[in-house]
Design an enzyme around this catalytic site. Structure first.
Site, PDB file in Angstrom:
ATOM      1  CD  GLU A  71      -2.068  -3.505   9.114  1.00  6.90           C
ATOM      2  OE1 GLU A  71      -1.498  -2.389   9.029  1.00  6.90           O
ATOM      3  OE2 GLU A  71      -2.781  -3.973   8.215  1.00  6.90           O
ATOM      4  CG  HIS A 128       0.218  -4.018   5.266  1.00  4.65           C
ATOM      5  ND1 HIS A 128      -0.454  -3.488   4.192  1.00  4.65           N
ATOM      6  CD2 HIS A 128       0.579  -5.277   4.890  1.00  4.65           C
ATOM      7  CE1 HIS A 128      -0.497  -4.359   3.209  1.00  4.65           C
ATOM      8  NE2 HIS A 128       0.130  -5.457   3.601  1.00  4.65           N
ATOM      9  CG  HIS A 151      -1.994  -1.063   1.102  1.00  5.14           C
ATOM     10  ND1 HIS A 151      -2.537  -1.696   2.196  1.00  5.14           N
ATOM     11  CD2 HIS A 151      -2.612  -1.602   0.019  1.00  5.14           C
ATOM     12  CE1 HIS A 151      -3.441  -2.576   1.795  1.00  5.14           C
ATOM     13  NE2 HIS A 151      -3.495  -2.531   0.474  1.00  5.14           N
ATOM     14  CD  GLU A 176      -0.187   0.406   4.518  1.00  7.40           C
ATOM     15  OE1 GLU A 176       0.456  -0.662   4.572  1.00  7.40           O
ATOM     16  OE2 GLU A 176      -1.434   0.458   4.438  1.00  7.40           O
TER      17      GLU A 176
END
Length: 435
Positions: free
Chosen positions: A383, A310, A175, A178
């Site tokens: 994450e 991420h 993404h 990020e």
């Protein structure tokens, strides 16, 4: 803060415009989420209230909304004015969140210059390769839609030889916005190289493992989000969509396992979670998938473990994402136990929350599900920092980069240590690990 009442659509345009103008004066200025919107229209984050369960979060995601953050009874999303209005029309209650720039306080908003650019990241890889020629080699494994190189970096003792050793893959920056994940790749590269021959654990691991790092899976998106002078909050790649004025595919909904199966992605090109026209229709997805398939030697996949980095939320996630069930086709109770045990061990070292991916909400066509179901690789998502938008969201300030990348040192080494047989983490070595 402005709250958008349930089922009402009053004064939304004026409110969002006022807030958007405030954002564009700060370091976290953003542009429209897809090319249908006017260039002057900004996206921002909203808290969506009364979304407290996985089912409720999945229902919201099925509107084509990308969920940034899960709270106890609400979620945070990024949206432009038009998407916020659509959600309000559907009965959702939205509250526009202030940015660090707007609210002031101890958190300083990040600037694009806080992070390595795509070119600077590749230069750092080249420097490591020159400084540690016996440990580091890199190769271009393909190109992005706009022709940028996607690079895989190998780190191992005797790096020039393809030895019969467990391989571990780390991917970053699927993404675009990020950017902390690219810093994570460079941290890992720096730590493994500088500590080899000095740190006994790292030395032993690189003597018996082969490590692969892909610092940016989505270089076009990274460049677009970072290098205009202000952040754009861009998520997808930069591939045009046939028959649509919208740009981009969500690469982490584009993998060829249960693609589009379960309402965990969107078929609308303008959505933040658009899954693409077909599995692996994103050229970047195909490049990485082909690389992984190419690591099968004599029919046996050499990559045994993987983390896809991420931001944000401070979570350790594992398959499956497409179903709420703990077990499903290709994922036995023993497999699930190994995922949970290893995921929990890594989370114990960095303070993240460990859980199955679908505990958040249903996703389909993800890298974790594909790597496990199609390639038999123990695949996790991290994450990273922060836990909430209050810590900077997708753009934490540069002064936390060293701390938050180093925070994952032990987790990375834990995955490497179990790469020979992940089932050992669950005490199942007698059934699955060769003597």
């Amino acid at each position: 803060m402005r709250r958008f009442p349930r089922g009402r659509r009053t004064a939304i345009a004026a409110t969002v415009l006022t807030l958007a103008l405030a954002v564009t004066t700060g370091a976290q200025a953003t542009a429209a989420p897809d090319d249908r919107a006017p260039a002057a229209e900004a996206v921002r984050q909203y808290e969506v209230g009364d979304v407290a369960t996985a089912d409720a979060r999945t229902a919201l995601a099925r509107t084509g909304t990308a969920i940034d953050e899960v709270r106890s009874s609400s979620v945070v999303i990024t949206a432009d004015e038009a998407h916020a209005e659509r959600l309000a029309d559907l009965g959702y209650e939205l509250t526009a969140l202030t940015t660090p720039t707007e609210r002031g306080g101890p958190i300083t908003a990040a600037a694009p210059g806080d992070y390595h650019t795509y070119g600077e990241a590749l230069a750092a890889v080249a420097e490591a390769e020159a400084a540690y020629p016996d440990l580091v080699s890199s190769q271009v494994i393909g190109q992005s839609h706009e022709g940028r190189d996607i690079v895989a970096v190998k780190v191992s003792a005797n790096v020039a030889v393809d030895e019969d050793e467990p391989e571990v893959l780390f991917t970053h920056n699927q993404h675009a916005r990020e950017h902390l994940t690219v810093e994570m790749a460079l941290y890992t590269l720096g730590e493994l190289t500088s500590q080899y021959g000095t740190d006994p654990e790292i030395t032993a691991l690189l003597d018996s493992r082969e490590v692969w790092l892909i610092p940016s899976v989505n270089p076009d998106g990274k460049v677009y989000d970072q290098e205009s002078g202000s952040f754009r909050s861009w998520r997808k790649n930069r591939q045009p969509n046939a028959g649509s004025s919208s740009t981009g595919t969500d690469l982490n909904r584009n993998w060829a396992y249960e693609w589009g199966c379960c309402g965990g992605s969107s078929g609308s090109p303008g959505s933040e979670t658009y899954r693409g026209a077909a599995p692996e229709s994103g050229p970047e997805t195909t490049v990485v998938a082909d690389f992984v398939r190419g690591r099968a030697v004599g029919g046996e996949q050499q990559i045994t473990a993987h983390i896809d980095f991420h931001t944000y939320g401070e979570l350790v996630l594992w398959p499956y994402g497409f179903t709420y069930a703990d077990t499903a086709a290709g994922l036995t109770a023993d497999d699930a136990a190994a995922f949970e045990a290893l995921g929990t061990a890594m989370a114990d070292s960095n303070g993240y929350t460990p859980q199955q991916s679908s505990d958040l909400y249903i996703t389909d066509g993800t890298i974790n599900d594909w790597l496990w179901a199609d390639q038999g690789i123990f695949s996790f998502t991290f994450e990273m920092y922060p836990t909430s938008s209050g810590g900077g969201g997708f753009y934490p300030p540069g002064d936390v980069i060293d701390r938050e990348t180093g925070r994952n040192r032990e987790a990375v080494l834990t995955l490497l240590s179990y790469a020979d047989c992940a089932y050992r983490a669950a005490g199942l070595e007698g059934e699955y690990c060769a003597a």
